[in-house]
Design a protein around this motif. Structure first.
Motif, PDB file in Angstrom:
ATOM      1  N   THR A  68      27.570  43.061  -1.464  1.00  0.00           N
ATOM      2  CA  THR A  68      26.743  41.961  -1.952  1.00  0.00           C
ATOM      3  C   THR A  68      26.895  40.765  -1.026  1.00  0.00           C
ATOM      4  OG1 THR A  68      27.039  42.685  -4.246  1.00  0.00           O
ATOM      5  CG2 THR A  68      26.219  40.446  -3.896  1.00  0.00           C
ATOM      6  N   ILE A  69      25.786  40.282  -0.498  1.00  0.00           N
ATOM      7  CA  ILE A  69      25.795  39.087   0.333  1.00  0.00           C
ATOM      8  C   ILE A  69      25.372  37.894  -0.506  1.00  0.00           C
ATOM      9  CG2 ILE A  69      23.415  39.438   1.142  1.00  0.00           C
ATOM     10  CD1 ILE A  69      24.291  38.343   3.881  1.00  0.00           C
ATOM     11  N   SER A  70      26.003  36.759  -0.265  1.00  0.00           N
ATOM     12  CA  SER A  70      25.645  35.538  -0.975  1.00  0.00           C
ATOM     13  C   SER A  70      25.918  34.348  -0.057  1.00  0.00           C
ATOM     14  CB  SER A  70      26.440  35.408  -2.279  1.00  0.00           C
ATOM     15  OG  SER A  70      27.831  35.344  -2.018  1.00  0.00           O
ATOM     16  N   ARG A  71      25.414  33.200  -0.439  1.00  0.00           N
ATOM     17  CA  ARG A  71      25.640  32.019   0.396  1.00  0.00           C
ATOM     18  C   ARG A  71      25.802  30.788  -0.468  1.00  0.00           C
ATOM     19  NH1 ARG A  71      20.955  31.857   4.470  1.00  0.00           N
ATOM     20  NH2 ARG A  71      22.041  29.987   5.189  1.00  0.00           N
ATOM     21  N   ASP A  72      26.576  29.835   0.062  1.00  0.00           N
ATOM     22  CA  ASP A  72      26.744  28.531  -0.560  1.00  0.00           C
ATOM     23  C   ASP A  72      26.375  27.507   0.506  1.00  0.00           C
ATOM     24  OD1 ASP A  72      27.585  26.123  -1.647  1.00  0.00           O
ATOM     25  OD2 ASP A  72      29.386  26.965  -2.524  1.00  0.00           O
ATOM     26  N   ASN A  73      25.135  27.044   0.459  1.00  0.00           N
ATOM     27  CA  ASN A  73      24.659  26.132   1.498  1.00  0.00           C
ATOM     28  C   ASN A  73      25.344  24.764   1.432  1.00  0.00           C
ATOM     29  OD1 ASN A  73      22.944  27.974   2.753  1.00  0.00           O
ATOM     30  ND2 ASN A  73      21.159  27.373   1.547  1.00  0.00           N
ATOM     31  N   SER A  74      25.896  24.408   0.278  1.00  0.00           N
ATOM     32  CA  SER A  74      26.616  23.131   0.188  1.00  0.00           C
ATOM     33  C   SER A  74      27.922  23.175   0.962  1.00  0.00           C
ATOM     34  CB  SER A  74      26.883  22.787  -1.277  1.00  0.00           C
ATOM     35  OG  SER A  74      27.816  23.690  -1.841  1.00  0.00           O
ATOM     36  N   LYS A  75      28.456  24.390   1.138  1.00  0.00           N
ATOM     37  CA  LYS A  75      29.712  24.567   1.878  1.00  0.00           C
ATOM     38  C   LYS A  75      29.491  25.195   3.253  1.00  0.00           C
ATOM     39  CE  LYS A  75      32.516  25.155  -2.293  1.00  0.00           C
ATOM     40  NZ  LYS A  75      33.436  26.071  -3.036  1.00  0.00           N
ATOM     41  N   ASN A  76      28.236  25.512   3.582  1.00  0.00           N
ATOM     42  CA  ASN A  76      27.914  26.158   4.864  1.00  0.00           C
ATOM     43  C   ASN A  76      28.685  27.465   5.050  1.00  0.00           C
ATOM     44  OD1 ASN A  76      26.100  24.177   5.504  1.00  0.00           O
ATOM     45  ND2 ASN A  76      27.299  23.254   7.132  1.00  0.00           N
ATOM     46  N   ILE A  77      28.715  28.283   3.996  1.00  0.00           N
ATOM     47  CA  ILE A  77      29.444  29.553   4.046  1.00  0.00           C
ATOM     48  C   ILE A  77      28.557  30.670   3.502  1.00  0.00           C
ATOM     49  CG2 ILE A  77      31.437  30.877   3.253  1.00  0.00           C
ATOM     50  CD1 ILE A  77      33.016  28.335   3.075  1.00  0.00           C
ATOM     51  N   VAL A  78      28.633  31.822   4.153  1.00  0.00           N
ATOM     52  CA  VAL A  78      27.989  33.046   3.674  1.00  0.00           C
ATOM     53  C   VAL A  78      29.087  34.078   3.427  1.00  0.00           C
ATOM     54  CG1 VAL A  78      26.367  34.895   4.219  1.00  0.00           C
ATOM     55  CG2 VAL A  78      25.876  32.537   4.934  1.00  0.00           C
ATOM     56  N   TYR A  79      28.972  34.775   2.307  1.00  0.00           N
ATOM     57  CA  TYR A  79      30.000  35.737   1.908  1.00  0.00           C
ATOM     58  C   TYR A  79      29.444  37.161   1.953  1.00  0.00           C
ATOM     59  CZ  TYR A  79      32.033  31.502  -0.103  1.00  0.00           C
ATOM     60  OH  TYR A  79      32.541  30.238  -0.291  1.00  0.00           O
ATOM     61  N   LEU A  80      30.357  38.114   2.113  1.00  0.00           N
ATOM     62  CA  LEU A  80      30.028  39.523   1.938  1.00  0.00           C
ATOM     63  C   LEU A  80      31.105  40.138   1.065  1.00  0.00           C
ATOM     64  CD1 LEU A  80      28.078  41.847   2.685  1.00  0.00           C
ATOM     65  CD2 LEU A  80      29.720  42.473   4.480  1.00  0.00           C
ATOM     66  N   ARG A  81      30.735  40.450  -0.158  1.00  0.00           N
ATOM     67  CA  ARG A  81      31.644  41.124  -1.079  1.00  0.00           C
ATOM     68  C   ARG A  81      31.450  42.626  -0.898  1.00  0.00           C
ATOM     69  NH1 ARG A  81      36.444  40.969  -3.822  1.00  0.00           N
ATOM     70  NH2 ARG A  81      36.337  42.300  -5.678  1.00  0.00           N
ATOM     71  N   MET A  82      32.537  43.323  -0.592  1.00  0.00           N
ATOM     72  CA  MET A  82      32.474  44.758  -0.333  1.00  0.00           C
ATOM     73  C   MET A  82      33.340  45.476  -1.363  1.00  0.00           C
ATOM     74  SD  MET A  82      32.722  44.770   3.827  1.00  0.00           S
ATOM     75  CE  MET A  82      34.428  44.216   3.835  1.00  0.00           C
ATOM     76  N   ASN A  83      32.704  46.303  -2.186  1.00  0.00           N
ATOM     77  CA  ASN A  83      33.394  47.088  -3.207  1.00  0.00           C
ATOM     78  C   ASN A  83      33.334  48.567  -2.865  1.00  0.00           C
ATOM     79  OD1 ASN A  83      33.889  44.769  -4.810  1.00  0.00           O
ATOM     80  ND2 ASN A  83      31.896  44.959  -5.804  1.00  0.00           N
TER      81      ASN A  83
END
Length: 122
Positions: A68-83
């Protein structure tokens, strides 16, 4: 635009990891971001991408339902959750950015980070 990945490591099959991509030198919300991996003996493979607002995501069949990819533009970070990680997910994971679309083709991302190693092994 500068990108910096973190969060890789060694995990057992079936385990989980969350990768982070920190965006600097530019405003994150203007960029489409992809996660791209290079697994041993294979070409680079796009494993997810997210549009500028975070409302649209794409995944190849190889990771769909597990990543699952997600982003928090307020923190300038993009995440990748890998299960449910598998040994074949082992590789170096990069984040890439472009300003025009969410593409599965790694060559459409002119800017990449340095990568973070993910190893799935018992």
């Amino acid at each position: 635009l500068q990108l910096a990945e973190s969060g890789g490591g060694l995990v057992q099959p079936g385990g989980s990891l969350t990768l982070s991509c920190a965006v600097s030198g530019a405003t994150a919300r203007f960029y489409y971001i992809a996660w791209i991996r290079q697994t041993p003996g294979k070409e680079h493979e796009g494993v997810s991408c997210i549009n500028t607002s975070g409302g649209t995501t794409n995944y190849p069949d190889s990771v769909k339902g597990r990543f699952t990819i997600s982003r928090d533009n307020s923190k300038n970070i993009v995440y990748l959750r890998m299960n449910s990680l598998k040994p074949e997910d082992t590789g170096v994971y990069y984040c890439g950015g472009n300003t025009h679309d969410c593409s599965p083709d790694p060559s459409t991302y002119p800017t990449w980070g340095q990568g973070t190693q993910v190893t799935v092994s018992s």
